[in-house]
Design a protein around this motif. Sequence first.
Motif, PDB file in Angstrom:
ATOM      1  N   GLY A 218       0.890  -1.226  -0.029  1.00 50.32           N
ATOM      2  CA  GLY A 218      -0.220  -0.144  -0.065  1.00 50.32           C
ATOM      3  C   GLY A 218       1.030   1.308  -0.069  1.00 50.32           C
ATOM      4  N   ILE A 219       0.798   1.917   1.104  1.00 49.23           N
ATOM      5  CA  ILE A 219       1.844   2.989   1.337  1.00 49.23           C
ATOM      6  C   ILE A 219       2.611   2.950   2.622  1.00 49.23           C
ATOM      7  N   SER A 220       3.967   3.140   2.310  1.00 47.93           N
ATOM      8  CA  SER A 220       4.925   3.236   3.662  1.00 47.93           C
ATOM      9  C   SER A 220       5.131   4.656   4.101  1.00 47.93           C
ATOM     10  N   LEU A 221       5.249   4.763   5.376  1.00 50.90           N
ATOM     11  CA  LEU A 221       5.057   6.011   5.970  1.00 50.90           C
ATOM     12  C   LEU A 221       6.252   6.174   7.192  1.00 50.90           C
ATOM     13  N   TRP A 222       6.916   7.342   7.035  1.00 55.36           N
ATOM     14  CA  TRP A 222       7.762   7.798   8.348  1.00 55.36           C
ATOM     15  C   TRP A 222       7.260   8.911   8.869  1.00 55.36           C
ATOM     16  N   ALA A 223       7.702   9.148   9.995  1.00 54.83           N
ATOM     17  CA  ALA A 223       7.382  10.367  10.574  1.00 54.83           C
ATOM     18  C   ALA A 223       8.149  10.853  11.795  1.00 54.83           C
ATOM     19  N   GLU A 224       8.657  12.084  12.034  1.00 54.59           N
ATOM     20  CA  GLU A 224       9.445  12.123  13.018  1.00 54.59           C
ATOM     21  C   GLU A 224       9.221  13.617  13.552  1.00 54.59           C
ATOM     22  N   THR A 225       9.859  13.749  14.897  1.00 54.15           N
ATOM     23  CA  THR A 225       9.546  15.055  15.519  1.00 54.15           C
ATOM     24  C   THR A 225      10.643  15.136  16.424  1.00 54.15           C
ATOM     25  N   VAL A 226      11.045  16.233  17.002  1.00 56.62           N
ATOM     26  CA  VAL A 226      11.948  16.504  18.311  1.00 56.62           C
ATOM     27  C   VAL A 226      11.049  17.433  19.256  1.00 56.62           C
ATOM     28  N   ILE A 227      10.858  16.541  20.487  1.00 52.41           N
ATOM     29  CA  ILE A 227      10.101  17.255  21.603  1.00 52.41           C
ATOM     30  C   ILE A 227      11.133  17.905  22.533  1.00 52.41           C
ATOM     31  N   LYS A 228      10.948  19.221  22.614  1.00 50.59           N
ATOM     32  CA  LYS A 228      11.893  19.763  23.517  1.00 50.59           C
ATOM     33  C   LYS A 228      11.750  19.235  25.020  1.00 50.59           C
ATOM     34  N   LYS A 229      13.169  19.408  25.539  1.00 51.50           N
ATOM     35  CA  LYS A 229      13.160  18.951  27.074  1.00 51.50           C
ATOM     36  C   LYS A 229      11.910  19.519  28.004  1.00 51.50           C
ATOM     37  N   GLU A 230      12.055  20.680  27.756  1.00 52.85           N
ATOM     38  CA  GLU A 230      10.976  21.487  28.891  1.00 52.85           C
ATOM     39  C   GLU A 230       9.634  20.813  28.336  1.00 52.85           C
ATOM     40  N   VAL A 231       9.258  20.669  27.132  1.00 45.73           N
ATOM     41  CA  VAL A 231       7.749  20.088  26.889  1.00 45.73           C
ATOM     42  C   VAL A 231       7.785  18.702  27.423  1.00 45.73           C
ATOM     43  N   VAL A 232       8.760  17.800  27.115  1.00 45.03           N
ATOM     44  CA  VAL A 232       8.618  16.625  27.871  1.00 45.03           C
ATOM     45  C   VAL A 232       8.161  16.798  29.365  1.00 45.03           C
ATOM     46  N   GLN A 233       8.782  17.617  29.946  1.00 43.56           N
ATOM     47  CA  GLN A 233       8.531  17.766  31.446  1.00 43.56           C
ATOM     48  C   GLN A 233       7.259  18.228  31.750  1.00 43.56           C
ATOM     49  N   SER A 234       6.726  19.339  30.800  1.00 45.36           N
ATOM     50  CA  SER A 234       5.634  20.180  31.388  1.00 45.36           C
ATOM     51  C   SER A 234       4.367  19.501  30.891  1.00 45.36           C
ATOM     52  N   VAL A 235       4.383  18.763  29.666  1.00 40.60           N
ATOM     53  CA  VAL A 235       3.352  18.276  28.894  1.00 40.60           C
ATOM     54  C   VAL A 235       3.108  16.688  29.179  1.00 40.60           C
ATOM     55  N   LEU A 236       4.098  16.120  29.067  1.00 35.62           N
ATOM     56  CA  LEU A 236       4.219  14.581  29.232  1.00 35.62           C
ATOM     57  C   LEU A 236       4.495  14.260  30.587  1.00 35.62           C
TER      58      LEU A 236
END
Length: 375
Positions: A218-236
């Motif tokens: 079908g279709i192959s997909l790749w996705a990526e992001t960089v989560i900021k250190k402070e966002v890892v702490q505040s949101v996650l």
Amino acid sequence: MKLSQFKLTEKRREFLEKKLKIKLSQIKKAHIEDEKNIYGENLIGETTLPLGIVGPVKVKTFKSKIKKYHIPLSTTEGALIASVNRGCKAVNESGSVTVHIKEIGTTRGPVYETKNLGTGFWFIDWIEQNEKEIKEAAEKTSSHLQYLKFEAKVIGPYTYVRFYFKTDEAMGMNMATFATESINQLIKKKTGINCLALSGNFCLDKKPGWLNFLSGRGISLWAETVIKKEVVQSVLKTTAEKIYEVWLAKNMISSALNGSLGFNAHFANIVAAFFAATGQDLAHIVEGSLGITATKILTNGDLYFSIHLPALMLGMVGGGTRLEIKKEAIKITQAKNRHELVEVLGAAVLAGELSLLASLSQGSLAEAHQKLGRK
């Protein structure tokens, strides 16, 4: 009298109610679609799934600027939509998701009776030498289908051939089936070789398998992001180090230990909810469960996060996407074509995968399901 003898949905439903001595009032109430748009036999009504929205989430490709998408998800699992939404928030506060896709092609893999190894390998050579005729036989079945290539294997008296087709805006299994039947007629006429089964499992349709994982479907997909250190702490509510440790132990080591074809936390959860919302063939969630998650802690403490889904089978037209309620759900995404719809799904899968690994590392999974999955 049998259900199949009734011409109207209402009459079938009434017959079943009387026979089983039950009431199907909710199934009746849910039946809103014109029967002409429904592919299904012995129809007595419809059932529904709750529909929720996540996002908007910011998505871009290597060729396009950032766009914001709302994502429809249908599920009965409490906490899933909230979790994906949290992942979207982390992505948005850090930047965006970058998505890349590649059209692999819808496959159909018949098995042929070739009696012995010599005939089998001769047959593969014949296909290679006559691929132009095979392409013509396939493409005459639809103006929206393009023959791409084939792969073949000989095992004893059988030859397995995997044909790949580009199917425009449709997921395309019916198109691939009709094209392969036309190819088989050509093969029979030119070589006398008989097709034992139009689907010989070499297409790996609706089944997990390494061929789909490695070659794609079908279709192959790749996705990526960089989560900021402070966002890892505040949101996650966790740290990049903790997410990495859970990813390594769960997605990598445990998946190897148990022989899983999905080196991920829960791709199938998001794929299933998206497929149900947008009218896709639900059995193709199997291929959507295949894939791998990769993550890395960067030198500045930020978290690199990436997913790969090698075999996504979905479309913008045909099948369940004909239903008016599914058309509306697709409109929510604002996707203009099949490729863009896949990109939206990729962003949702990444967000959901990120959020679950964060929850596991934080130790909040049970608490979230207790709060959102129980009444």
